[in-house]
Design a protein around this motif. Structure first.
Motif, short mmCIF file in Angstrom:
data_model
loop_
_atom_site.label_atom_id
_atom_site.label_comp_id
_atom_site.label_asym_id
_atom_site.label_seq_id
_atom_site.Cartn_x
_atom_site.Cartn_y
_atom_site.Cartn_z
N ILE A 92 0.87 -1.17 0.00
CA ILE A 92 0.00 0.00 0.00
C ILE A 92 0.91 1.23 0.00
CG2 ILE A 92 -1.82 1.27 1.20
CD1 ILE A 92 -2.59 -1.44 2.54
N CYS A 93 0.80 2.05 -1.03
CA CYS A 93 1.66 3.23 -1.14
C CYS A 93 1.29 4.26 -0.08
CB CYS A 93 1.55 3.84 -2.53
SG CYS A 93 2.14 2.75 -3.83
N ASP A 94 2.27 4.67 0.71
CA ASP A 94 2.07 5.69 1.73
C ASP A 94 1.61 6.99 1.08
OD1 ASP A 94 2.15 7.23 4.05
OD2 ASP A 94 4.31 7.56 3.90
N SER A 95 0.58 7.59 1.63
CA SER A 95 0.03 8.82 1.04
C SER A 95 0.12 10.02 1.99
CB SER A 95 -1.43 8.58 0.65
OG SER A 95 -2.19 8.31 1.82
N ALA A 96 0.83 9.87 3.08
CA ALA A 96 0.89 10.93 4.08
C ALA A 96 1.41 12.25 3.52
CB ALA A 96 1.76 10.49 5.26
N ASP A 97 2.31 12.18 2.54
CA ASP A 97 2.89 13.40 1.98
C ASP A 97 2.37 13.70 0.57
OD1 ASP A 97 4.11 11.40 0.56
OD2 ASP A 97 6.16 11.96 1.11
N GLY A 98 1.35 12.95 0.13
CA GLY A 98 0.78 13.19 -1.19
C GLY A 98 1.60 12.63 -2.35
N LYS A 99 2.60 11.82 -2.06
CA LYS A 99 3.49 11.29 -3.11
C LYS A 99 3.23 9.81 -3.40
CE LYS A 99 7.15 14.60 -2.22
NZ LYS A 99 8.56 14.80 -1.87
N LYS A 104 4.21 4.59 -6.33
CA LYS A 104 3.66 3.51 -7.16
C LYS A 104 4.44 3.38 -8.46
CE LYS A 104 -0.43 1.83 -9.60
NZ LYS A 104 0.42 0.87 -10.23
N ARG A 105 4.72 4.52 -9.11
CA ARG A 105 5.49 4.47 -10.37
C ARG A 105 6.87 3.86 -10.14
NH1 ARG A 105 2.90 9.32 -11.43
NH2 ARG A 105 4.60 10.57 -10.62
N LYS A 106 7.53 4.24 -9.06
CA LYS A 106 8.87 3.72 -8.76
C LYS A 106 8.80 2.21 -8.50
CE LYS A 106 12.32 5.43 -8.47
NZ LYS A 106 13.37 5.50 -9.52
N PHE A 107 7.82 1.79 -7.70
CA PHE A 107 7.67 0.36 -7.40
C PHE A 107 7.35 -0.42 -8.68
CE2 PHE A 107 5.36 -3.40 -5.89
CZ PHE A 107 6.34 -3.93 -5.06
N ASP A 108 6.45 0.11 -9.51
CA ASP A 108 6.11 -0.54 -10.78
C ASP A 108 7.35 -0.67 -11.67
OD1 ASP A 108 3.47 -0.67 -9.95
OD2 ASP A 108 2.78 0.94 -11.29
N GLN A 109 8.17 0.37 -11.69
CA GLN A 109 9.40 0.35 -12.49
C GLN A 109 10.33 -0.77 -12.00
OE1 GLN A 109 11.60 4.03 -12.26
NE2 GLN A 109 13.44 3.10 -13.08
N TRP A 110 10.52 -0.86 -10.68
CA TRP A 110 11.35 -1.92 -10.13
C TRP A 110 10.80 -3.29 -10.47
CZ3 TRP A 110 11.71 0.39 -4.54
CH2 TRP A 110 12.61 1.45 -4.53
N MET A 129 -12.79 7.25 3.54
CA MET A 129 -14.08 7.90 3.71
C MET A 129 -14.14 9.29 3.05
SD MET A 129 -15.78 5.65 5.24
CE MET A 129 -17.12 6.15 6.26
N GLU A 130 -12.97 9.94 2.90
CA GLU A 130 -12.91 11.26 2.27
C GLU A 130 -12.62 11.17 0.77
OE1 GLU A 130 -10.87 10.90 5.29
OE2 GLU A 130 -12.73 11.39 6.32
N ASN A 131 -12.72 9.95 0.22
CA ASN A 131 -12.45 9.69 -1.20
C ASN A 131 -11.00 9.91 -1.60
OD1 ASN A 131 -15.02 8.74 -1.90
ND2 ASN A 131 -15.76 10.83 -2.18
N ASN A 132 -10.07 9.84 -0.65
CA ASN A 132 -8.64 9.85 -0.97
C ASN A 132 -8.29 8.49 -1.55
OD1 ASN A 132 -8.08 12.47 0.12
ND2 ASN A 132 -8.29 11.56 2.15
N LYS A 133 -7.48 8.48 -2.59
CA LYS A 133 -7.13 7.24 -3.27
C LYS A 133 -5.76 6.74 -2.83
CE LYS A 133 -9.97 8.30 -7.23
NZ LYS A 133 -10.05 8.50 -8.67
#
Length: 163
Positions: A92-99, A104-110, A129-133
């Protein structure tokens, strides 16, 4: 070529490595038996949340694009799967900083660069619940005898999340 890493174990099955810049990463495989709705004990006992954590950065700036980091993460992943060949990893990609999309792109590349067709990865998006992805990936060995049931449980997890 990858960095030397060591397995500390513990509750999170922690691995550590240090880059040439002195940055210390922790790779964890946190046991998460509650993640999937399954009655199959082998799935329950082998489900882990996979995380890449930046433990220490002496420069406090964004780490460089060091190719050895990806190679090391993959080597750690392989080591863990040698110990637990029926492991099921959910990243699960950490979203705390909005990155989260950058991660995900970096992990997909690896994954594309280093996967030797040993593993299968399935991607989905979870929403809070706030529709954050939140990008989420399932990674399992192609030889896992419960592949179909695991895929079904993963799809169900994402479907339940979107209700």
């Amino acid at each position: 070529m990858n960095y030397k890493f060591y397995f500390e174990g513990g509750q999170n099955n922690s691995y550590f490595f240090e880059t040439v810049e002195g940055i210390i990463y922790e790779i964890i495989f946190k046991f998460t038996p509650y993640l999937f709705e399954s009655k199959n004990i082998e799935i329950i006992e082998n489900t882990f949340e996979f995380s890449i954590l930046l433990n220490y950065n002496p420069n406090s700036k964004t780490p460089s694009n060091d190719k050895k980091i990806g190679a090391t993460v993959v080597a750690i992943f392989m080591d863990f799967y040698l110990k637990r060949n029926k492991a099921i990893s959910v990243y699960i990609c950490d979203s705390a900083d909005g990155k989260e999309l950058v991660r995900k792109r970096k992990f997909d590349q690896w994954f594309l660069e280093y996967n030797d067709e040993t593993f299968v990865k399935v991607d989905e998006i979870l929403m809070d619940m706030e529709n954050n992805k939140f990008p989420i990936s399932l990674i399992i060995s192609k030889s896992n005898p419960h592949r179909a049931e695991i895929f079904e449980a993963f799809v169900q997890l994402s479907m339940n999340n979107k209700k």
